[in-house]
Design an enzyme around this catalytic site. Structure first.
Site, PDB file in Angstrom:
ATOM      1  N   CYS A  97       0.757  -1.148  -0.026  1.00 16.17           N
ATOM      2  CA  CYS A  97      -0.039   0.047   0.143  1.00 16.17           C
ATOM      3  C   CYS A  97       0.988   1.316  -0.072  1.00 16.17           C
ATOM      4  O   CYS A  97       1.329   1.632  -0.993  1.00 16.17           O
ATOM      5  CB  CYS A  97      -1.014   0.165   1.124  1.00 16.17           C
ATOM      6  SG  CYS A  97      -2.426   1.083   1.042  1.00 16.17           S
ATOM      7  N   ARG A 131     -12.585   6.645   0.257  1.00 14.84           N
ATOM      8  CA  ARG A 131     -11.491   5.479   0.383  1.00 14.84           C
ATOM      9  C   ARG A 131     -11.837   4.272  -0.428  1.00 14.84           C
ATOM     10  O   ARG A 131     -13.247   4.027  -0.341  1.00 14.84           O
ATOM     11  CB  ARG A 131     -10.978   5.288   1.894  1.00 14.84           C
ATOM     12  CG  ARG A 131     -10.617   6.742   2.542  1.00 14.84           C
ATOM     13  CD  ARG A 131     -10.020   6.219   3.827  1.00 14.84           C
ATOM     14  NE  ARG A 131      -8.954   5.543   3.890  1.00 14.84           N
ATOM     15  CZ  ARG A 131      -7.847   5.721   3.311  1.00 14.84           C
ATOM     16  NH1 ARG A 131      -7.323   7.115   3.013  1.00 14.84           N
ATOM     17  NH2 ARG A 131      -6.601   4.778   3.521  1.00 14.84           N
ATOM     18  N   HIS A 195      -3.594  -5.711   2.461  1.00 15.83           N
ATOM     19  CA  HIS A 195      -3.327  -6.060   3.702  1.00 15.83           C
ATOM     20  C   HIS A 195      -3.735  -7.430   4.192  1.00 15.83           C
ATOM     21  O   HIS A 195      -4.565  -8.071   3.480  1.00 15.83           O
ATOM     22  CB  HIS A 195      -3.822  -4.817   4.741  1.00 15.83           C
ATOM     23  CG  HIS A 195      -3.242  -3.460   4.246  1.00 15.83           C
ATOM     24  ND1 HIS A 195      -2.162  -2.950   4.692  1.00 15.83           N
ATOM     25  CD2 HIS A 195      -4.052  -2.362   3.568  1.00 15.83           C
ATOM     26  CE1 HIS A 195      -2.170  -1.543   4.401  1.00 15.83           C
ATOM     27  NE2 HIS A 195      -2.987  -1.358   3.613  1.00 15.83           N
TER      28      HIS A 195
HETATM   29  N1  GLN Z   1      -1.925   6.636   2.851  1.00 13.65           N
HETATM   30  C1  GLN Z   1      -2.148   5.880   1.634  1.00 13.65           C
HETATM   31  C2  GLN Z   1      -3.700   5.950   1.223  1.00 13.65           C
HETATM   32  O1  GLN Z   1      -4.681   6.445   1.756  1.00 13.65           O
HETATM   33  C3  GLN Z   1      -1.812   4.448   1.962  1.00 13.65           C
HETATM   34  C4  GLN Z   1      -2.841   3.867   3.016  1.00 13.65           C
HETATM   35  C5  GLN Z   1      -2.237   2.346   3.516  1.00 13.65           C
HETATM   36  O2  GLN Z   1      -1.179   2.110   3.457  1.00 13.65           O
HETATM   37  N2  GLN Z   1      -3.289   1.293   3.791  1.00 13.65           N
HETATM   38  O3  GLN Z   1      -3.800   5.441  -0.156  1.00 13.65           O
END
Ligand code: GLN
Length: 243
Positions: A97, A131, A195
């Site tokens: 990520c 998101r 993840h």
């Molecule tokens: N901050 C980054 C995003 O929001 C990565 C998030 C993460 O590593 N889960 O895309």
């Protein structure tokens, strides 16, 4: 014959937002089950670099919030040339990520601010308020069986690139919720939004990393396979839930 695997976990004290340290624990356990000596070095911001990249077999870096990415960014940039050389010399590295994003050219956070990236790959990521969150199922492009790979994603970033993707999205969002691709593969570099943690959910990917790292120095045919019956049953539950 005795085997050793030298692993560096980078920034796991900062980039571990969804338990990505579980990837290190998975690799360690799968080595121990095989009698492979697991040598771990941890590196982070304000740490001395007490290893030589030539001695590393596998690097693991996790994910983080935009805030933690900006904390890591300046230090990561100090590693740029070594990391680029490591990747070009077929070094095995898994980035999850936020760290995946930072190996690209640009990352614009949700406020439109640019977080400095390594500019090793031609990747551009722009974060949005809404998101991309949820369980995700992809079919891997590594030629591995099972072809399914499962995980959990939570990122604002929409990532676009023209490299080979880690897989095709079957269920979930992936790199950008548009082109049906997830992650990227370049030589022995893997970037992914998965993840979970990623590797305990996908033992075949864990072994792909271990064997690729070991074949740079051993005859891997002599390394025993593990009985992954339980792991693959758990994997199948998620595959069936998401198909
Ligand atoms: N901050 C980054 C995003 O929001 C990565 C998030 C993460 O590593 N889960 O895309």
């Amino acid at each position: 014959m005795s085997f050793e695997l030298n692993v560096v976990d980078m920034y796991s004290d900062i980039l571990n937002i969804y338990g990505d340290i579980g990837n290190l624990k998975c690799i360690k356990k799968r080595c121990e089950w095989r009698g492979i000596k697991f040598n771990q070095k941890s590196y982070s911001v304000n740490h001395d670099m007490d290893f030589d990249y030539d001695d590393i077999d596998l690097i693991l870096i996790g994910g983080g919030s935009d805030r933690t990415q900006s904390i890591v960014s300046n230090d990561l940039l100090k590693q740029r040339q070594d990391l680029e050389n490591y990747i070009e010399n077929d070094g095995v590295i898994l980035t999850i990520c936020g760290s995946y994003q930072m190996f690209g050219n640009e990352y614009y956070d949700v406020n439109g601010d640019n977080i400095s990236c390594l500019e090793i790959f031609d990747i551009k990521t722009t974060s949005q308020q809404d998101r991309l969150i949820g369980d995700i199922l992809i079919e891997n492009n590594l030629g591995l069986e099972p072809k399914e790979v499962v995980g959990f994603e939570n990122h604002g970033g929409r990532t676009f690139h023209n490299y080979k993707s880690l897989g095709k999205v079957i269920s979930g969002h992936g790199n950008n919720d548009e082109d049906n691709n997830e992650g990227m593969i370049y030589k022995n570099f893997i970037g992914t939004y998965l993840h979970g943690p990623f590797l305990p959910k996908n033992p075949h990917i864990a072994d792909y990393l271990i064997f690729n790292a070991m074949e740079n120095k051993y005859d891997v045919d002599s390394i025993e396979e593990l009985n992954d019956e339980i792991e693959l049953k758990a994997h199948e539950v998620m595959v069936n839930r998401l198909k």
